[in-house]
Design a protein around this motif. Structure first.
Motif, short mmCIF file in Angstrom:
data_model
loop_
_atom_site.label_atom_id
_atom_site.label_comp_id
_atom_site.label_asym_id
_atom_site.label_seq_id
_atom_site.Cartn_x
_atom_site.Cartn_y
_atom_site.Cartn_z
N ILE A 1 0.85 -1.18 0.00
CA ILE A 1 0.00 0.00 0.00
C ILE A 1 0.89 1.22 0.00
O ILE A 1 1.69 1.42 0.91
N SER A 2 0.74 2.03 -1.02
CA SER A 2 1.58 3.23 -1.11
C SER A 2 1.09 4.25 -0.11
O SER A 2 -0.06 4.23 0.32
N SER A 3 1.96 5.18 0.21
CA SER A 3 1.60 6.08 1.30
C SER A 3 0.78 7.26 0.81
O SER A 3 0.44 8.15 1.58
N ARG A 4 0.49 7.27 -0.48
CA ARG A 4 -0.36 8.34 -0.97
C ARG A 4 -1.79 7.83 -0.96
O ARG A 4 -2.20 7.05 -1.81
N TYR A 5 -2.55 8.28 0.00
CA TYR A 5 -3.88 7.72 0.18
C TYR A 5 -4.88 8.47 -0.65
O TYR A 5 -5.30 9.57 -0.29
N ALA A 6 -5.28 7.88 -1.76
CA ALA A 6 -6.23 8.56 -2.63
C ALA A 6 -7.66 8.17 -2.32
O ALA A 6 -8.59 8.90 -2.60
N ASP A 7 -7.82 6.99 -1.76
CA ASP A 7 -9.16 6.45 -1.59
C ASP A 7 -9.17 5.61 -0.32
O ASP A 7 -8.17 4.99 0.02
N ALA A 8 -10.30 5.63 0.35
CA ALA A 8 -10.34 4.84 1.58
C ALA A 8 -10.42 3.36 1.30
O ALA A 8 -9.91 2.54 2.06
N ASP A 9 -11.06 2.97 0.19
CA ASP A 9 -11.20 1.55 -0.12
C ASP A 9 -9.95 1.05 -0.80
O ASP A 9 -9.23 1.80 -1.45
N LEU A 10 -9.75 -0.25 -0.67
CA LEU A 10 -8.64 -0.88 -1.38
C LEU A 10 -8.98 -0.95 -2.84
O LEU A 10 -10.09 -1.30 -3.19
N ASN A 11 -8.01 -0.66 -3.70
CA ASN A 11 -8.30 -0.88 -5.11
C ASN A 11 -7.80 -2.26 -5.52
O ASN A 11 -7.21 -2.99 -4.73
N LYS A 12 -8.07 -2.59 -6.77
CA LYS A 12 -7.83 -3.98 -7.20
C LYS A 12 -6.37 -4.35 -7.11
O LYS A 12 -6.01 -5.46 -6.70
N GLY A 13 -5.51 -3.40 -7.50
CA GLY A 13 -4.09 -3.72 -7.48
C GLY A 13 -3.63 -4.04 -6.07
O GLY A 13 -2.94 -5.03 -5.82
#
Lengths: 483, 87
Positions: B46-58
């Motif tokens: 998980i990269s430290s740039r949090y764009a979205d609260a949900d996990l994305n597919k990658g």
């Protein structure tokens, strides 16, 4: 002639300026640089140097160009798909998952080559698009066919309700019921690398959907066959019991026939009728008439170059890997984009009554079943002799076997004292000989069967039921231009 | 997760100290394993740039793989340790 005095050419008065020096020369004239250097003109290097430099630079240039192109192509495909990985996914949801089958290339001892091709050329695209994959490699010819057939058998059992998911799995929060799982599978895909894998896969598919649902232990079947064989018979004509390894004292019974027949009969009887514990009613066991749809297939062409004669091709390949990157990434892109079409195989015409192996009309196009047929041209010639090699190995083994059996029996019965070498390295006992024979037979048979599935003359297994069930990934429609 | 030496508890009555000890050790081990796994997979996937609260597919796929590998490694190491301990 003319008067010498007046016509004598007179040197022009010394009014011409000394030769005008160029800018650099004036500036550098008083530095310590030797003046001859300032007069030098560019000159081509010698012929030998020219040859060396041109050859080296062209080779290095080809290499660098190729690798840069590879990177560029890969990056362009990755950029096309990486937005797909940014979509949301529920924590208990399953990502899209494809199954990758990579079989052994005939003639290559390294069975992993097809998987390596997948990992190097197709996988980056899948990773960028967040598509998960299960890699299944076949270590010997026929491994994938067996595995696919077994998987289908288990799936049929599950679908028919004969088997059930273990209760421990069912209480997990991520458990999904069977219909939902099937739906998710259909979203996924099957990736097949290379024509041998394709043949194995189709053979396994056909076997899985045509055979019964019982688990047939191949070892037991083989053991039964070998038992009925007469190889381990004594000249006095009684069969020793074989098959289970608990018969460790088997060779110690010198008694005659009558004592053995009841035991042998008793042992063989339970094996003849199907195991009573889970007999499956006939109507379920029969091959179904309609096959549920399979996940779409991605056919990735793959050629493995082996052998001395193909070294020039290997060298050419080394400098042209961008072609492989292009085709592999294209395949990965097709898989990710999910555009499919039904499989196209022309309906089989009847075999002519006087069917000859030499009819060329049989070579009419088989549609998708001819996937990557050119790759078979690269097989080694020595592969054709695989069946004969196996036969020869068998003959040799069976010639040497009676002698070994005699030694083993003589030693175990105590008719003969072991010699000094035999004391140090005890020769194999009869049980070991039987086990060894079983192992060899198993290996030979599986090799032979695998080769029969894969050889160039073998046709891809096809069943009419597959026509509605199989789909193939194709290029997505709007993407006419690539890169 | 396969744990070494953990049999089903026999039905002997009474609460013996060793069983409690074993249970405590096991709980500790499991908790530690879980924490390390979470730590490690979070750092890697998980990269430290949090764009979205949900996990994305990658990230989801990456985490699946990370957990699976972690499990495999733990199993293998456990087996090796056990083999060593017995030998």
């Amino acid at each position: 002639m003319t008067t010498p005095i007046s016509e004598k050419p007179v040197p022009p008065p010394a009014t011409t300026l000394p030769p005008k020096v160029s800018g650099i020369r004036t500036v550098l004239r008083y530095t310590g640089i030797p003046p001859s250097w300032l007069d030098k003109r560019p000159k081509l290097p010698s012929r030998n140097w020219l040859i060396f430099l041109s050859v080296t630079s062209s080779v290095v240039g080809m290499y660098i160009y190729d690798r840069r192109e590879c990177k560029r192509i890969r990056q362009s495909y990755i950029e096309k798909v990486q937005d797909l990985s940014e979509e949301r996914l529920d924590t208990l949801a399953w990502p899209r998952r494809v199954t990758v089958y990579g079989g052994k290339w005939p003639g290559d001892e390294d069975y992993d080559q097809s998987m390596k091709y997948f990992r190097k050329y197709v996988k980056p695209i899948l990773v960028a698009a967040a598509v998960d994959y299960d890699m299944i490699a076949g270590k010997k010819h026929g491994d994938i066919a067996n595995r696919v057939a077994n998987d289908i058998r288990l799936r049929r059992r599950l679908d028919l309700g004969i088997d059930e998911d273990p209760p421990a799995t069912q209480i997990l929060p991520t458990y999904k019921a069977i219909p939902e799982r099937r739906k998710l599978e259909l979203e996924g895909g099957i990736v097949i690398i290379g024509r041998p894998t394709f043949k194995e896969f189709m053979a396994g598919l056909k076997r899985g959907w045509t055979e019964g649902l019982e688990k047939i232990d191949q070892d037991e079947v083989l053991a039964k066959q070998l038992e009925d064989d007469t190889v381990f018979d004594e000249p006095e004509e009684f069969d020793l019991d074989q098959g289970s390894s608990q018969a460790s004292t088997g060779s110690k019974f010198p008694s005659g026939k009558p004592a053995f027949s009841p035991i042998q009969l008793q042992r063989s009887l339970p094996l003849r009728p199907p195991p009573g514990s889970n007999s499956i009613p006939e109507h379920l066991n029969a091959p179904p008439a309609v096959i549920p749809p399979l996940p779409p297939m991605l056919l990735v062409s793959f050629t493995n170059l082996i052998g001395l004669k193909q070294i020039p091709l290997m060298i050419w390949d080394f400098f042209n890997q961008r072609l492989k990157v292009q085709s592999g990434s294209d395949a990965g892109y097709r898989l990710v984009m999910k555009a499919t079409r039904p499989i196209e195989v022309p309906s089989v015409t009847e075999e002519p009554v006087f069917g000859d192996t030499a009819t060329s009309s049989e070579e009419s196009s088989l549609g998708d079943l001819e996937f990557d047929k050119e790759a078979e041209g690269y097989y080694k010639n020595s592969l054709k002799s695989i069946p004969q090699d196996i036969e020869k190995a068998r003959e040799k083994y069976y010639e040497a076997l009676p002698a070994k059996i005699a030694i083993a029996r003589a030693l175990s019965r105590g008719t003969r004292e072991p010699t000094k070498e035999e004391y140090k390295n005890p020769p194999p006992t009869e049980v070991e000989l039987r086990a060894e024979r079983m192992k060899k037979e198993k290996r030979w048979r599986s090799d032979l069967q695998g080769w029969e599935t894969i050889k160039p003359e073998a046709k891809v297994a096809w069943d009419e039921r597959f026509r509605d069930a199989m789909r193939i990934f194709v290029d997505p429609p709007h993407d006419g231009t690539q890169n | 997760m396969s744990f070494l030496g953990r049999g089903g508890s026999p039905n002997t009555g009474g609460v013996s100290m060793e069983k409690i000890e074993m249970a405590i050790t096991e709980l500790d081990t499991v908790t530690d394993f879980f924490n390390r796994m979470v730590q490690s997979c979070h750092a890697k996937c998980i990269s430290s740039r949090y764009a979205d609260a949900d996990l994305n597919k990658g990230e989801s796929v990456c985490i699946d793989r990370c957990v699976s590998k972690f499990n495999e490694v733990q199993k293998k190491v456990g087996e090796k340790l056990q083999a060593r301990g017995q030998a």
